[in-house]
Design an enzyme around this catalytic site. Structure first.
Site, short mmCIF file in Angstrom:
data_model
loop_
_atom_site.label_atom_id
_atom_site.label_comp_id
_atom_site.label_asym_id
_atom_site.label_seq_id
_atom_site.Cartn_x
_atom_site.Cartn_y
_atom_site.Cartn_z
N HIS A 122 0.84 -1.16 -0.25
CA HIS A 122 -0.04 -0.06 0.11
C HIS A 122 0.71 1.10 0.12
O HIS A 122 1.98 1.28 0.09
CB HIS A 122 -0.86 -0.05 1.09
CG HIS A 122 -0.56 -0.08 2.45
ND1 HIS A 122 0.48 -0.96 2.81
CD2 HIS A 122 -0.69 0.96 3.67
CE1 HIS A 122 0.77 -0.57 4.16
NE2 HIS A 122 0.02 0.51 4.70
N HIS A 132 1.50 3.74 2.12
CA HIS A 132 1.89 4.40 3.23
C HIS A 132 3.63 4.16 3.21
O HIS A 132 4.11 3.37 2.83
CB HIS A 132 1.59 3.61 4.60
CG HIS A 132 0.25 4.08 4.87
ND1 HIS A 132 -0.57 3.16 5.73
CD2 HIS A 132 -0.44 5.12 4.64
CE1 HIS A 132 -1.89 3.76 5.92
NE2 HIS A 132 -1.76 4.91 5.60
N ASP A 151 6.04 4.04 4.86
CA ASP A 151 6.84 2.83 5.17
C ASP A 151 7.01 1.50 4.23
O ASP A 151 7.89 0.91 4.76
CB ASP A 151 6.67 2.73 6.86
CG ASP A 151 5.32 2.32 7.00
OD1 ASP A 151 4.25 2.60 6.14
OD2 ASP A 151 4.93 1.52 8.01
N HIS A 152 6.07 1.56 3.47
CA HIS A 152 6.07 0.36 2.48
C HIS A 152 6.71 0.48 1.07
O HIS A 152 6.84 -0.47 0.22
CB HIS A 152 4.80 -0.23 2.34
CG HIS A 152 4.34 -0.68 3.93
ND1 HIS A 152 4.53 -1.82 4.21
CD2 HIS A 152 4.00 0.12 4.98
CE1 HIS A 152 4.03 -1.99 5.58
NE2 HIS A 152 3.69 -0.81 6.09
N HIS A 154 -7.37 -2.25 6.18
CA HIS A 154 -6.38 -1.14 6.85
C HIS A 154 -7.00 0.09 6.57
O HIS A 154 -8.29 0.25 5.96
CB HIS A 154 -5.21 -1.35 6.18
CG HIS A 154 -4.04 -0.55 6.79
ND1 HIS A 154 -3.84 -0.63 8.10
CD2 HIS A 154 -2.99 0.12 6.15
CE1 HIS A 154 -2.63 0.25 8.44
NE2 HIS A 154 -2.17 0.58 7.16
N ASP A 186 0.14 -4.65 7.87
CA ASP A 186 -0.88 -3.53 8.15
C ASP A 186 -2.28 -3.87 7.63
O ASP A 186 -2.97 -3.38 6.76
CB ASP A 186 -0.57 -2.36 7.03
CG ASP A 186 0.74 -1.91 7.44
OD1 ASP A 186 1.60 -2.49 7.76
OD2 ASP A 186 0.84 -0.64 7.58
N HIS A 196 6.64 -6.19 10.72
CA HIS A 196 6.12 -4.72 11.24
C HIS A 196 5.95 -4.48 12.54
O HIS A 196 4.98 -3.92 13.09
CB HIS A 196 4.81 -4.85 10.48
CG HIS A 196 4.29 -3.22 10.23
ND1 HIS A 196 3.68 -2.56 10.99
CD2 HIS A 196 4.53 -2.64 9.02
CE1 HIS A 196 3.34 -1.27 10.35
NE2 HIS A 196 4.13 -1.30 9.11
#
Ligand SMILES: [Zn+2]
Ligand SMILES: [Zn+2]
Length: 311
Positions: free
Chosen positions: A60, A62, A64-65, A140, A211, A269
């Site tokens: 996704h 976000h 951090d990914h 999520h 997530d 995570h």
């Protein structure tokens, strides 16, 4: 099949824990799930190489990914005559990459193929000669995709006694039968591979789902896998926060793995708030639900044997 965690944390890279990214290697080819900031550093450490990277599957949008994706693309462009790269992800992944490429104008010497998930698209996102990758929307705060990588089934075991009994001479004909081809003998009769092969052997399967809260799609992606990499961001004492932020606790994740029939689970995570001392608490909480659970750490490597070879 080898799985190497390039990172195991969530939200922000920490000195001892990079962001969750998983590299899967099969017959020299590489598949990457998520690309956290700086993930190319640990990819270099693994010596897996980047030339053979076929697919990057992003869960996704976000940061951090996906913020590590530009670095991965640039690093791969240092390899001369490298083949195309497929990028799987949610709607918007192509725009994200195209915009950053346009803004930074970095060098690319290979084509990018984008496949964006959409409502009604097939469950199989990607397929090549070695694997297929399935995807599905998790639960999520924004659209987040879970993935399942399945190795193609292999032909059954070769029964040399049966081959000898049928009078098939040892040599190239055995090889062709082993690969599933019918062969014709000098004396004129045709031998079907089913006469000398056992039942097809299933390929290995892994699930990568971060997530998310537990969901039907998550269970499906996780069903019967050899190894499940699952969001286990919080300790059970922070359950309320896990629900609000739509993540899982260690025991949520372990319960999913157990109920879905996964053979083994790895919690990834991990929230940056926890210290190394907390990892024991994670392990305790998870193992109460599913004994075969590990808590991830960076650069941890998992070898997945064929089922008939045992664990
Ligand atoms: Zn995240
Ligand atoms: Zn997220």
């Amino acid at each position: 099949m080898e799985c190497v965690l390039l990172g195991s944390g969530g939200m922000m890279p920490m000195p001892g824990r990079f962001l969750t990214s998983l590299a899967v290697r099969l017959q020299g080819q590489l598949y990457l799930f998520d690309a956290g900031e700086g993930c190319q550093i640990n990819l270099k450490k693994t010596k897996l190489g980047i030339k053979s990277l076929r697919v990057v599957a992003i869960s996704h949008l976000h940061g951090d990914h996906c913020l590590g994706l530009p670095g991965i693309l640039m690093m791969r462009a240092q390899v001369p005559e490298v083949g195309p790269l497929t990028i799987l992800g949610p709607p918007g992944i192509e725009r994200f990459v195209r915009q950053i490429h346009e803004s930074l104008d970095f060098f690319l010497n290979y084509p990018l193929v984008f496949l964006e998930w959409n409502e009604g698209c097939p469950e199989a996102a990607y397929e090549d000669d070695l694997v297929r990758i399935l995807w599905g929307p998790l639960k999520h705060t924004i659209l987040c995709l879970g993935y399942r990588l399945e190795e193609h089934p292999r032909p059954g075991k070769f029964k040399s006694d049966a081959a000898k009994a049928l009078g098939i001479p040892y040599g190239p004909l055995w090889g062709r039968l082993q690969r599933g081809e019918a062969v014709t003998l000098d004396r004129g009769d045709t031998i079907s591979p089913s006469l000398v092969l056992g039942p097809p052997r299933p390929g290995r399967k892994i699930c990568y789902a971060v997530d998310t809260r537990p969901s039907k799609v998550l269970y499906r992606l996780c069903q019967d896998v050899d190894l499940a990499f699952l969001d286990g961001m919080f300790l059970p004492e922070h359950q309320e926060e896990a629900v609000t932020k739509e993540h899982m606790t260690a025991d949520d994740a372990a319960r999913v793995a157990a109920r879905a029939g996964a053979r083994r689970a790895v919690l990834v995570h991990i929230s940056p708030r926890y210290t190394e001392e907390d990892m024991e608490k994670f392990a305790d909480a998870a193992k109460k639900r599913f004994g075969n659970t590990d808590i991830a750490s960076d650069l941890r490597q998992f070898t997945i044997p064929y089922r008939e070879e045992g664990l």
